[in-house]
Design an enzyme around this catalytic site. Structure first.
Site, short mmCIF file in Angstrom:
data_model
loop_
_atom_site.label_atom_id
_atom_site.label_comp_id
_atom_site.label_asym_id
_atom_site.label_seq_id
_atom_site.Cartn_x
_atom_site.Cartn_y
_atom_site.Cartn_z
N SER A 257 12.51 25.27 34.98
CA SER A 257 12.44 23.82 34.86
C SER A 257 12.16 23.14 36.19
O SER A 257 11.18 23.47 36.85
CB SER A 257 13.75 23.35 34.22
OG SER A 257 13.49 22.20 33.48
N LYS A 261 9.22 24.08 39.00
CA LYS A 261 8.22 23.26 39.70
C LYS A 261 8.26 23.62 41.19
O LYS A 261 7.24 23.84 41.83
CB LYS A 261 8.52 21.76 39.54
CG LYS A 261 8.70 21.28 38.08
CD LYS A 261 9.03 19.78 38.02
CE LYS A 261 9.89 19.33 36.84
NZ LYS A 261 9.39 19.41 35.52
N TRP A 348 8.95 18.84 25.28
CA TRP A 348 8.99 17.92 26.43
C TRP A 348 8.17 18.50 27.61
O TRP A 348 7.55 17.78 28.38
CB TRP A 348 10.46 17.73 26.82
CG TRP A 348 10.82 16.82 27.94
CD1 TRP A 348 11.48 17.18 29.08
CD2 TRP A 348 10.64 15.40 28.04
NE1 TRP A 348 11.70 16.08 29.87
CE2 TRP A 348 11.20 14.98 29.26
CE3 TRP A 348 10.04 14.45 27.19
CZ2 TRP A 348 11.19 13.64 29.68
CZ3 TRP A 348 10.03 13.12 27.61
CH2 TRP A 348 10.60 12.73 28.84
N HIS A 398 14.54 25.02 25.61
CA HIS A 398 14.46 24.94 27.07
C HIS A 398 15.63 25.73 27.70
O HIS A 398 16.77 25.26 27.68
CB HIS A 398 14.56 23.45 27.42
CG HIS A 398 14.30 23.14 28.85
ND1 HIS A 398 13.06 23.31 29.43
CD2 HIS A 398 15.11 22.67 29.82
CE1 HIS A 398 13.12 22.93 30.69
NE2 HIS A 398 14.36 22.54 30.96
C1 GCU Z 1 14.38 16.94 32.70
C2 GCU Z 1 13.07 16.58 33.36
C3 GCU Z 1 12.14 17.78 33.44
C4 GCU Z 1 12.86 18.95 34.07
C5 GCU Z 1 14.14 19.22 33.33
C6 GCU Z 1 15.02 20.30 33.96
O1 GCU Z 1 14.20 17.19 31.35
O2 GCU Z 1 12.50 15.53 32.64
O3 GCU Z 1 10.99 17.47 34.17
O4 GCU Z 1 12.02 20.08 34.06
O5 GCU Z 1 14.93 18.04 33.34
O6 GCU Z 1 14.94 20.54 35.15
O7 GCU Z 1 15.82 20.88 33.21
#
Ligand code: GCU
Length: 419
Positions: A257, A261, A348, A398
């Site tokens: 997540s 990134k 998402w 997720h």
């Molecule tokens: C939120 C956010 C995402 C990210 C996620 C996470 O949902 O909007 O961009 O990847 O958190 O880090 O779990």
């Protein structure tokens, strides 16, 4: 005078074209994905097509890196800060004798300040020669990986007034870290809590490693949390390459997540990472922004103003004007190994956008005669595809699961020529 007026008007028009706009509701309908045109990763800024590795390496790669630094993640300062490492605990019989664990306090010092992060390493006791190493952050502190009382709270959690919050309890992230399974397959794991490097909140910079460097010269391209987390991945690698049990040619950076990134950005900048793995990284990670599916630049920059550099907010509601997309980021991993993983219910994060981005990045792998993803069509659920670039979409939401880890280890076994 007339020409000047015209130039001014033109400049105003151009600027208004890249000003943040409030977009409509979040889209989850494939039919409503806008028509978009992806910038070509293999065309230089002056229009020259890139047809050789040499051109890519000596010219275009640098342009792409700079574009992403200036417009999305912020510029990582070149200066170095001091890193002192102090072993706090070592247990040669961790995980029931399967591994040795080490807990090492890293102290970073610069500009008269210091920041501490607690690194946790597990390496297999049964090993022949040096072992490959997974380097990844955890969300909720080192103590969240295991029920082992020996594992200390990360500095960020030590500072929290209420450590009894059920969310912050020991062991509560262990399903994401199947340590025994990883160690049995001969891999080491090195982790620390990302909050130690940059506390994940809008004013987190004050306690972060960014304070150890002189202030950024250009505010628009100022590095923030994602830049700092990427920097921290490289500091873990600095420690790992000095360990007698670690194979410095087999470093894997893995992140889930928001940490995915950062893992991609770390892998783009630091070529010591031979395998770069993005787990459900979504918007601002592997997923193409121009599809505007699920989370968009608008939502992400509004909820997390401290992640990207200020320049990135200009593309909120304005993805069409982005001079790049996330396949640029993935392409920077070539000719090393890249793996992108999605989850079916994680809409998402736009699984299709994650896949397509890896597909479009594959052209750069082809320059090296390496095979990336050959088809623009996604593979079926739970059927990984793997060449130099790997991808899977698993059932479920997720998360990081044992299934994901097994796919990563299969991919790495293959990348490193292990049996
Ligand atoms: C939120 C956010 C995402 C990210 C996620 C996470 O949902 O909007 O961009 O990847 O958190 O880090 O779990």
């Amino acid at each position: 005078m007339k020409t000047r007026g015209f130039i001014l008007m033109f400049a105003v028009l151009c600027l208004s074209n890249v000003r943040a706009q409030t977009p409509g509701p979040v889209n989850y309908d494939e039919q409503k994905v806008p028509q978009y045109r992806l910038p070509d990763v293999l065309t230089c800024a002056d229009g020259t097509p890139v047809t050789s590795r040499r051109q890519w390496e000596h010219r275009r790669r640098g342009e792409v890196l700079q574009l992403l630094a200036e417009q999305e993640y912020g510029i990582t300062p070149r200066g170095r800060v001091r890193m002192d490492c102090r072993v706090l605990r070592e247990n040669p019989q961790a995980l029931g004798g399967l591994a040795t664990s080490q807990q090492v306090m890293l102290t970073f010092t610069g500009q008269g300040r210091s920041v501490q992060a607690l690194l946790l390493a597990y390496y297999p006791n049964r090993r022949e020669g040096r072992v490959p190493v997974f380097i990844g952050y955890n969300f909720k502190g080192n103590h969240s990986l295991t029920d082992d009382e020996e594992i200390l709270y990360s500095p960020y959690f030590e500072r929290l007034p209420n450590r009894e919050d059920p969310e912050l309890r020991r062991n509560n992230q262990s399903s994401r870290w199947p340590l025994a399974m990883i160690l049995r397959r001969g891999y080491a794991v090195v982790t620390m809590c990302y909050q130690d490097i940059f506390p994940d909140r809008p004013d987190g910079d004050k306690e972060s490693v960014t304070q150890l460097f002189p202030p950024s010269a250009d505010n628009d391209s100022r590095w923030q949390a994602l830049g700092a987390w990427a920097w921290g991945y490289s500091r873990m690698a600095d420690w790992v390459v000095r360990q007698p049990w670690a194979n410095r040619r087999q470093l894997i950076v893995m992140g889930h997540s928001r940490q995915g990134k950062a893992a991609l950005w770390a892998g783009a900048q630091d070529k010591r990472f031979q395998v770069v793995i993005s787990n459900n990284s979504g918007c601002g990670g592997a997923a193409l922004s121009k599809r505007e599916f699920g989370e968009r630049v608008y939502e992400i920059t509004k909820s997390f103003p401290h992640w990207f550099c200020p320049a990135f907010t200009r593309y909120a509601g304005n993805e069409g004007s982005l001079p790049f997309d996330q396949h640029f980021l993935l392409a920077l991993v070539a000719p090393r190994h890249l793996y992108v993983a999605s989850a079916e219910k994680d809409r998402w994060a736009d699984p299709k956008g994650e896949y397509l981005s890896a597909y479009h990045a594959s052209r750069v792998f082809s320059l090296y005669g390496l095979q990336g993803l050959a088809s623009p069509a996604m593979p079926p659920l739970n059927q990984p595809v793997a060449t130099q670039v790997g991808y899977h979409i698993r059932s479920g939401g997720h998360d990081v699961t044992g299934y994901d880890w097994n796919c990563y280890m299969d991919f790495c076994d293959n990348a490193f020529g292990r049996e």
